[in-house]
Design a protein around this motif. Sequence first.
Motif, PDB file in Angstrom:
ATOM      1  N   GLN A  78     -23.049  32.019  25.826  1.00  0.00           N
ATOM      2  CA  GLN A  78     -24.446  32.155  26.280  1.00  0.00           C
ATOM      3  C   GLN A  78     -25.307  30.993  25.797  1.00  0.00           C
ATOM      4  OE1 GLN A  78     -25.879  35.886  24.632  1.00  0.00           O
ATOM      5  NE2 GLN A  78     -26.087  36.707  26.690  1.00  0.00           N
ATOM      6  N   ASN A  81     -36.389  34.361  22.117  1.00  0.00           N
ATOM      7  CA  ASN A  81     -35.381  33.769  21.236  1.00  0.00           C
ATOM      8  C   ASN A  81     -35.753  32.314  20.937  1.00  0.00           C
ATOM      9  OD1 ASN A  81     -32.878  32.356  20.426  1.00  0.00           O
ATOM     10  ND2 ASN A  81     -31.896  34.305  20.878  1.00  0.00           N
ATOM     11  N   TRP A 120     -27.239  30.960  23.450  1.00  0.00           N
ATOM     12  CA  TRP A 120     -28.265  31.521  22.579  1.00  0.00           C
ATOM     13  C   TRP A 120     -27.644  31.993  21.278  1.00  0.00           C
ATOM     14  CZ3 TRP A 120     -33.008  30.394  23.618  1.00  0.00           C
ATOM     15  CH2 TRP A 120     -33.378  30.165  24.944  1.00  0.00           C
ATOM     16  N   ARG A 139     -30.430  41.231  17.255  1.00  0.00           N
ATOM     17  CA  ARG A 139     -30.744  41.489  18.663  1.00  0.00           C
ATOM     18  C   ARG A 139     -29.533  42.108  19.337  1.00  0.00           C
ATOM     19  NH1 ARG A 139     -27.943  37.822  21.593  1.00  0.00           N
ATOM     20  NH2 ARG A 139     -27.491  35.767  20.749  1.00  0.00           N
ATOM     21  N   THR A 140     -29.707  42.512  20.581  1.00  0.00           N
ATOM     22  CA  THR A 140     -28.594  42.998  21.387  1.00  0.00           C
ATOM     23  C   THR A 140     -27.933  41.792  22.062  1.00  0.00           C
ATOM     24  OG1 THR A 140     -29.905  43.282  23.402  1.00  0.00           O
ATOM     25  CG2 THR A 140     -29.888  45.132  21.843  1.00  0.00           C
ATOM     26  N   SER A 141     -27.088  42.053  23.057  1.00  0.00           N
ATOM     27  CA  SER A 141     -26.469  40.943  23.793  1.00  0.00           C
ATOM     28  C   SER A 141     -27.493  40.169  24.628  1.00  0.00           C
ATOM     29  CB  SER A 141     -25.340  41.458  24.680  1.00  0.00           C
ATOM     30  OG  SER A 141     -25.845  42.421  25.593  1.00  0.00           O
ATOM     31  N   ASP A 142     -28.652  40.779  24.875  1.00  0.00           N
ATOM     32  CA  ASP A 142     -29.749  40.078  25.539  1.00  0.00           C
ATOM     33  C   ASP A 142     -30.380  39.139  24.516  1.00  0.00           C
ATOM     34  OD1 ASP A 142     -32.170  39.191  26.582  1.00  0.00           O
ATOM     35  OD2 ASP A 142     -32.869  41.180  27.165  1.00  0.00           O
ATOM     36  N   HIS A 152     -33.087  37.657  24.305  1.00  0.00           N
ATOM     37  CA  HIS A 152     -34.531  37.806  24.089  1.00  0.00           C
ATOM     38  C   HIS A 152     -34.898  39.264  23.797  1.00  0.00           C
ATOM     39  CE1 HIS A 152     -34.842  33.689  25.455  1.00  0.00           C
ATOM     40  NE2 HIS A 152     -34.164  34.019  26.531  1.00  0.00           N
ATOM     41  N   SER A 153     -34.091  39.947  22.989  1.00  0.00           N
ATOM     42  CA  SER A 153     -34.292  41.377  22.747  1.00  0.00           C
ATOM     43  C   SER A 153     -34.711  41.721  21.319  1.00  0.00           C
ATOM     44  CB  SER A 153     -33.003  42.143  23.082  1.00  0.00           C
ATOM     45  OG  SER A 153     -31.941  41.693  22.267  1.00  0.00           O
TER      46      SER A 153
END
Length: 191
Positions: free
Chosen positions: A139, A94, A141, A111-114, A116-117
Amino acid sequence: MKKLLTLLAVLVFTAVSFAGQDPVVVIKTNMGDIYVELYPDKAPKTVENFLTYVKEGFYNGLIFHRVVKGFVIQGGGFDKELNYRKPTHPPVENESNNGLSNVRGTIAMARTSDPHSATTQFFINLVDNTYLDYGKNPQKWGYTVFGRVVKGMEVVDEIAEIPVMNVGWMLNVPVRPVIIEKIEVVKEFKK
């Protein structure tokens, strides 16, 4: 001789100016072309990731599968039968803390909730969605902006007007497919 030197100087300046420009891609859809300038200086890993998929032809034949009027149009993951295209490369780090904002006309990674996805899916902001920026949620991010539409925003707006439906777990799917026929790097581009 003076005219020749002037012409030569103009040609050299033009070549140097173009060489220093950010890359531009064209998203060719069945509704028209969308030209996007990418920002490798602000989101180098994200731009490299996106261009890898472009050069591999990954996006060819996929659709804008999510259209939310007054928010975003999203694509880059599903074909017109709503099958998820695989395989993808590993997720990209990210880079939302790059000073760019999710304002109208910018392109960002989905992206998902992650945080860095992100892999292949991207969205184009229809309005200023600054709450998607870095630091605007618990978060911290955000969603990495890596370019902006420089030509064809009317096509984006036209896509945003298509009626949508829910298909199983997928929400806001256009009733008629908006097909990404091809994404390619533009060799020369004038705004």
